[in-house]
Design a protein around this motif. Structure first.
Motif, PDB file in Angstrom:
ATOM      1  N   ILE A 210       0.861  -1.184   0.000  1.00 57.38           N
ATOM      2  CA  ILE A 210       0.000   0.000   0.000  1.00 57.38           C
ATOM      3  C   ILE A 210       0.898   1.235   0.000  1.00 57.38           C
ATOM      4  CG2 ILE A 210      -1.756   1.303   1.250  1.00 57.38           C
ATOM      5  CD1 ILE A 210      -2.631  -1.336   2.527  1.00 57.38           C
ATOM      6  N   ALA A 211       0.557   2.218  -0.812  1.00 58.45           N
ATOM      7  CA  ALA A 211       1.342   3.448  -0.842  1.00 58.45           C
ATOM      8  C   ALA A 211       0.428   4.649  -1.017  1.00 58.45           C
ATOM      9  CB  ALA A 211       2.375   3.400  -1.969  1.00 58.45           C
ATOM     10  N   SER A 212       0.891   5.770  -0.487  1.00 57.34           N
ATOM     11  CA  SER A 212       0.165   7.034  -0.608  1.00 57.34           C
ATOM     12  C   SER A 212       1.131   8.131  -1.018  1.00 57.34           C
ATOM     13  CB  SER A 212      -0.493   7.422   0.725  1.00 57.34           C
ATOM     14  OG  SER A 212      -1.439   6.456   1.135  1.00 57.34           O
ATOM     15  N   ALA A 213       0.605   9.141  -1.691  1.00 59.05           N
ATOM     16  CA  ALA A 213       1.424  10.294  -2.068  1.00 59.05           C
ATOM     17  C   ALA A 213       0.522  11.498  -2.288  1.00 59.05           C
ATOM     18  CB  ALA A 213       2.238   9.999  -3.320  1.00 59.05           C
TER      19      ALA A 213
ATOM     20  N   ILE B 279       0.569  11.391 -12.868  1.00 56.86           N
ATOM     21  CA  ILE B 279       1.899  11.486 -12.265  1.00 56.86           C
ATOM     22  C   ILE B 279       1.900  10.891 -10.854  1.00 56.86           C
ATOM     23  CG2 ILE B 279       3.634  13.103 -11.383  1.00 56.86           C
ATOM     24  CD1 ILE B 279       2.851  14.981 -13.713  1.00 56.86           C
ATOM     25  N   VAL B 280       0.900  11.267 -10.066  1.00 60.68           N
ATOM     26  CA  VAL B 280       0.846  10.782  -8.687  1.00 60.68           C
ATOM     27  C   VAL B 280       0.536   9.290  -8.651  1.00 60.68           C
ATOM     28  CG1 VAL B 280      -0.177  11.099  -6.408  1.00 60.68           C
ATOM     29  CG2 VAL B 280       0.136  13.067  -7.900  1.00 60.68           C
ATOM     30  N   LEU B 281      -0.379   8.822  -9.487  1.00 59.68           N
ATOM     31  CA  LEU B 281      -0.712   7.397  -9.514  1.00 59.68           C
ATOM     32  C   LEU B 281       0.511   6.569  -9.915  1.00 59.68           C
ATOM     33  CD1 LEU B 281      -2.699   5.065  -9.321  1.00 59.68           C
ATOM     34  CD2 LEU B 281      -3.393   5.536 -11.689  1.00 59.68           C
TER      35      LEU B 281
ATOM     36  N   ILE C  25       2.290   3.615  -7.581  1.00 58.67           N
ATOM     37  CA  ILE C  25       2.516   2.261  -8.095  1.00 58.67           C
ATOM     38  C   ILE C  25       3.961   1.859  -7.838  1.00 58.67           C
ATOM     39  CG2 ILE C  25       2.699   0.841 -10.192  1.00 58.67           C
ATOM     40  CD1 ILE C  25       0.314   2.463 -11.317  1.00 58.67           C
ATOM     41  N   LYS C  26       4.882   2.731  -8.204  1.00 61.48           N
ATOM     42  CA  LYS C  26       6.314   2.459  -8.005  1.00 61.48           C
ATOM     43  C   LYS C  26       6.638   2.280  -6.529  1.00 61.48           C
ATOM     44  CE  LYS C  26      10.852   4.316  -9.235  1.00 61.48           C
ATOM     45  NZ  LYS C  26      11.562   5.404  -9.959  1.00 61.48           N
ATOM     46  N   LYS C  27       6.084   3.142  -5.692  1.00 60.08           N
ATOM     47  CA  LYS C  27       6.345   3.082  -4.256  1.00 60.08           C
ATOM     48  C   LYS C  27       5.790   1.802  -3.633  1.00 60.08           C
ATOM     49  CE  LYS C  27       5.639   5.903  -0.073  1.00 60.08           C
ATOM     50  NZ  LYS C  27       5.002   7.174   0.417  1.00 60.08           N
ATOM     51  N   ALA C  28       4.581   1.412  -4.023  1.00 64.34           N
ATOM     52  CA  ALA C  28       3.954   0.222  -3.458  1.00 64.34           C
ATOM     53  C   ALA C  28       4.704  -1.054  -3.825  1.00 64.34           C
ATOM     54  CB  ALA C  28       2.501   0.123  -3.914  1.00 64.34           C
ATOM     55  N   LEU C  29       5.394  -1.044  -4.955  1.00 66.18           N
ATOM     56  CA  LEU C  29       6.105  -2.231  -5.419  1.00 66.18           C
ATOM     57  C   LEU C  29       7.446  -2.447  -4.717  1.00 66.18           C
ATOM     58  CD1 LEU C  29       5.406  -2.081  -9.242  1.00 66.18           C
ATOM     59  CD2 LEU C  29       4.723  -3.911  -7.678  1.00 66.18           C
ATOM     60  N   GLY C  30       7.951  -1.442  -4.023  1.00 65.73           N
ATOM     61  CA  GLY C  30       9.240  -1.604  -3.356  1.00 65.73           C
ATOM     62  C   GLY C  30      10.327  -1.939  -4.360  1.00 65.73           C
TER      63      GLY C  30
ATOM     64  N   VAL D  68       1.508   8.246 -16.194  1.00 66.64           N
ATOM     65  CA  VAL D  68       1.628   7.058 -15.348  1.00 66.64           C
ATOM     66  C   VAL D  68       2.887   6.282 -15.695  1.00 66.64           C
ATOM     67  CG1 VAL D  68       0.603   4.825 -14.777  1.00 66.64           C
ATOM     68  CG2 VAL D  68      -0.855   6.838 -14.933  1.00 66.64           C
ATOM     69  N   SER D  69       3.112   6.060 -16.979  1.00 71.94           N
ATOM     70  CA  SER D  69       4.231   5.213 -17.398  1.00 71.94           C
ATOM     71  C   SER D  69       5.570   5.808 -16.978  1.00 71.94           C
ATOM     72  CB  SER D  69       4.198   4.978 -18.910  1.00 71.94           C
ATOM     73  OG  SER D  69       4.469   6.171 -19.630  1.00 71.94           O
TER      74      SER D  69
END
Length: 205
Positions: A13-16, A82-84, A88-93, A151-152
């Motif tokens: 789970i990630a938030s920004a 951009i935020v999404l 995604i990147k943050k949640a994936l570790g 997003v990409s």
């Protein structure tokens, strides 16, 4: 060995938040959700598209955006992308154990869309889609491309979207967003056979 290498957040789970003079955006994403969403971007049709992404990708998604809609919907939609991408990147570790690749060909009535992606850490975007109108449900159709591009690049994702055919702009747009959700769900799925990351380089930046 694989479990020692894995630093993926247990709950994934990630938030920004992102605040500019044009938009104030907060996003929370759970990659291992059930498809629940709470969305308020100020653009109803965009909320509908994000709901399709979350529901069919089985992600839990919360998006809050206050943007300069008196100008147009561009900043709100692009900045949400951009935020999404960032969450995604943050949640994936470090991406240990994920399948990395995802793909789907998805029909929506008369429309047929393909989405293929690679969570390689190297952003690249290819888009092939046409709309008959300039807007759909109050959302500029040009903004589909801008959203997925944002997003990409924010996620470090190689993303390809192609619409083979379709007549109704609503169906075309919805097929793209649902296909993206299902392809991403495939790519972020964990595979117990994968020790570390699925890469000959040994890393997915």
């Amino acid at each position: 060995m694989g479990s020692k290498e894995r630093s993926v957040p247990v709950d994934r789970i990630a938030s920004a938040e992102r605040n500019t003079k044009e938009t104030q955006i907060a996003v929370t994403l759970n990659l291992d959700g059930t498809g629940k969403s709470s969305l308020d971007t100020g653009v109803g049709f965009f909320d509908h598209m994000l709901d399709g992404f979350a529901r069919h990708g089985l992600f839990d998604l919360d998006v809050r955006c206050q943007g300069d809609l008196a100008v147009d919907c561009h900043h709100s939609i692009e900045d949400t992308g951009i935020v999404l991408g960032g969450v995604i990147k943050k949640a994936l570790g470090d991406k240990a154990g994920i399948r990395r690749y995802g793909h789907v060909i998805l029909p929506m009535d008369e429309a047929l869309a393909l989405c293929a992606l690679d969570l390689s850490g190297r952003p690249y975007f290819v888009y092939d889609a046409q709309f008959s109108g300039e807007t759909c449900g109050g959302m500029d159709t040009q903004m589909a491309k801008e959203f997925f591009y944002a997003v990409s690049y924010a996620a470090g994702m190689n993303l390809h979207i192609k619409v083979f055919y379709g007549e109704n702009d609503h169906h075309i747009m919805e097929a793209m967003f649902k296909a993206f959700g299902k392809a991403l769900d495939m790519a972020v799925s964990l595979d117990t056979r994968i020790a570390g990351v699925l890469s000959t380089k040994g890393t997915l930046l």
